[in-house]
Design a protein around this motif. Structure first.
Motif, short mmCIF file in Angstrom:
data_model
loop_
_atom_site.label_atom_id
_atom_site.label_comp_id
_atom_site.label_asym_id
_atom_site.label_seq_id
_atom_site.Cartn_x
_atom_site.Cartn_y
_atom_site.Cartn_z
N GLU A 6 0.80 -1.17 -0.09
CA GLU A 6 0.00 -0.04 0.10
C GLU A 6 0.89 1.39 -0.02
OE1 GLU A 6 -2.01 -3.30 2.59
OE2 GLU A 6 -0.10 -2.42 2.60
N SER A 7 0.23 2.27 -0.79
CA SER A 7 1.00 3.46 -0.73
C SER A 7 0.11 4.51 -0.99
CB SER A 7 2.18 3.41 -1.84
OG SER A 7 1.49 3.56 -3.09
N GLY A 8 0.59 6.02 -0.74
CA GLY A 8 -0.26 7.07 -0.99
C GLY A 8 -0.53 7.92 0.08
N GLY A 9 -0.43 7.42 1.37
CA GLY A 9 -0.90 7.97 2.83
C GLY A 9 0.13 9.31 2.92
N GLY A 10 -0.46 10.02 3.80
CA GLY A 10 0.19 11.05 4.33
C GLY A 10 -0.37 11.87 5.39
N LEU A 11 -0.04 13.43 5.49
CA LEU A 11 -0.76 14.16 6.45
C LEU A 11 -1.46 15.13 5.63
CD1 LEU A 11 -1.01 15.49 9.15
CD2 LEU A 11 0.88 16.75 8.76
N VAL A 12 -2.98 15.36 6.07
CA VAL A 12 -3.53 15.99 4.96
C VAL A 12 -4.46 16.88 5.97
CG1 VAL A 12 -5.45 14.48 4.58
CG2 VAL A 12 -5.12 16.19 3.05
N GLN A 13 -4.85 18.13 5.60
CA GLN A 13 -5.95 19.03 6.36
C GLN A 13 -6.99 18.43 6.28
OE1 GLN A 13 -5.08 23.12 5.37
NE2 GLN A 13 -3.24 23.42 6.88
N PRO A 14 -8.01 18.70 7.32
CA PRO A 14 -9.45 18.60 7.02
C PRO A 14 -9.91 18.94 5.65
CG PRO A 14 -9.17 18.88 9.38
CD PRO A 14 -7.88 19.11 8.58
N LEU A 80 -7.99 3.88 -3.70
CA LEU A 80 -8.91 4.51 -2.92
C LEU A 80 -8.75 5.92 -3.04
CD1 LEU A 80 -11.24 3.80 -1.00
CD2 LEU A 80 -9.68 4.17 0.96
N GLN A 81 -9.61 6.52 -3.58
CA GLN A 81 -9.77 7.97 -3.75
C GLN A 81 -10.65 8.60 -2.41
OE1 GLN A 81 -8.18 10.39 -5.91
NE2 GLN A 81 -9.01 11.78 -4.54
N MET A 82 -9.93 9.36 -1.93
CA MET A 82 -10.39 9.79 -0.38
C MET A 82 -10.59 11.29 -0.70
SD MET A 82 -8.52 7.44 2.44
CE MET A 82 -7.03 8.33 2.20
N ASN A 83 -11.76 11.78 -0.61
CA ASN A 83 -12.06 13.37 -0.49
C ASN A 83 -12.83 13.76 0.76
OD1 ASN A 83 -10.83 13.44 -3.09
ND2 ASN A 83 -13.06 13.06 -3.91
N SER A 84 -12.70 15.02 0.97
CA SER A 84 -13.47 15.67 2.11
C SER A 84 -13.16 14.83 3.21
CB SER A 84 -14.93 15.66 2.08
OG SER A 84 -15.39 16.23 0.74
N LEU A 85 -11.69 14.64 3.45
CA LEU A 85 -11.35 13.87 4.43
C LEU A 85 -11.63 14.42 6.04
CD1 LEU A 85 -7.87 12.65 3.13
CD2 LEU A 85 -9.64 11.14 4.20
N LYS A 86 -11.76 13.66 7.13
CA LYS A 86 -12.08 14.09 8.24
C LYS A 86 -11.01 13.69 9.33
CE LYS A 86 -16.94 14.04 7.16
NZ LYS A 86 -18.25 13.22 7.80
N PRO A 87 -10.78 14.31 10.46
CA PRO A 87 -10.25 13.64 11.51
C PRO A 87 -10.22 12.29 11.79
CG PRO A 87 -10.27 16.09 12.03
CD PRO A 87 -11.45 15.55 10.89
N GLU A 88 -11.55 11.90 11.94
CA GLU A 88 -11.88 10.48 12.18
C GLU A 88 -11.57 9.33 11.10
OE1 GLU A 88 -13.73 13.25 12.21
OE2 GLU A 88 -16.00 12.75 11.47
N THR A 90 -8.47 9.30 10.25
CA THR A 90 -7.06 9.00 10.47
C THR A 90 -6.83 7.45 11.03
OG1 THR A 90 -6.43 11.25 11.20
CG2 THR A 90 -5.38 9.37 12.33
N ALA A 91 -6.05 6.94 10.19
CA ALA A 91 -5.77 5.16 10.47
C ALA A 91 -4.54 4.83 9.54
CB ALA A 91 -7.22 4.59 10.21
N VAL A 92 -4.20 3.73 9.83
CA VAL A 92 -3.44 2.94 8.69
C VAL A 92 -4.41 2.11 8.00
CG1 VAL A 92 -1.83 1.10 8.46
CG2 VAL A 92 -1.58 2.63 10.54
N TYR A 93 -4.18 2.38 6.66
CA TYR A 93 -5.04 2.01 5.56
C TYR A 93 -4.18 0.77 5.16
CZ TYR A 93 -8.50 5.68 6.01
OH TYR A 93 -9.36 6.47 6.40
N VAL A 111 -2.81 7.39 6.95
CA VAL A 111 -3.38 8.67 6.91
C VAL A 111 -3.50 9.34 7.85
CG1 VAL A 111 -5.46 9.39 5.90
CG2 VAL A 111 -4.30 7.51 4.62
N THR A 112 -3.02 10.57 8.13
CA THR A 112 -3.31 11.45 9.31
C THR A 112 -4.24 12.67 8.70
OG1 THR A 112 -1.40 10.76 10.50
CG2 THR A 112 -2.23 12.46 11.26
#
Length: 115
Positions: A6-14, A80-88, A90-93, A111-112
């Motif tokens: 798996e790849s593509g995770g990181g730190l992103v703002q809400p 997995l395209q993830m949009n409108s990310l929320k703090p909840e 946050t996890a290892v995918y 993903v944080t």
């Protein structure tokens, strides 16, 4: 047996977006239902989304309308395209087969979502 990376995770703002990838080697994905899973600190791993061999998708309620699962069988990759990310979120995918039989889990991608 399939090796999953798996790849593509990181730190992103809400409100931000990320696109995760899961590449497999050793066998073809194409004949399996595939899924994305996540595990937050102190919680059990949970199913996030699945995609069938004919591209039918299903999502847990908390990500419906925000996440999109897709697959490219020629590349043996699931996304997995993830949009409108929320703090909840946050996890290892992780990715794996969608049914009760699983391959060995990969290392996952963190993903944080935080401001």
């Amino acid at each position: 047996q399939v090796q999953l990376v798996e790849s593509g995770g990181g730190l992103v703002q809400p409100g931000g977006s990320l696109r995760l990838s899961c590449a497999g080697s050793g066998s073809s994905f194409s004949i399996y239902v595939m899924g994305w899973y996540r595990q937050a600190p102190g919680k059990q791993r949970e199913l996030v989304a699945t995609i069938t061999t004919d591209n039918k998708t299903n999502y847990r309620d908390s990500v419906k309308g925000r996440f999109t699962i897709s697959r490219d069988n020629a590349k043996n990759t699931v996304y997995l395209q993830m949009n409108s990310l929320k703090p909840e979120d946050t996890a290892v995918y992780y990715c794996n087969r969608g049914g009760p039989i699983k391959w060995d889990w990969g290392q996952g991608t963190q993903v944080t979502v935080s401001s």
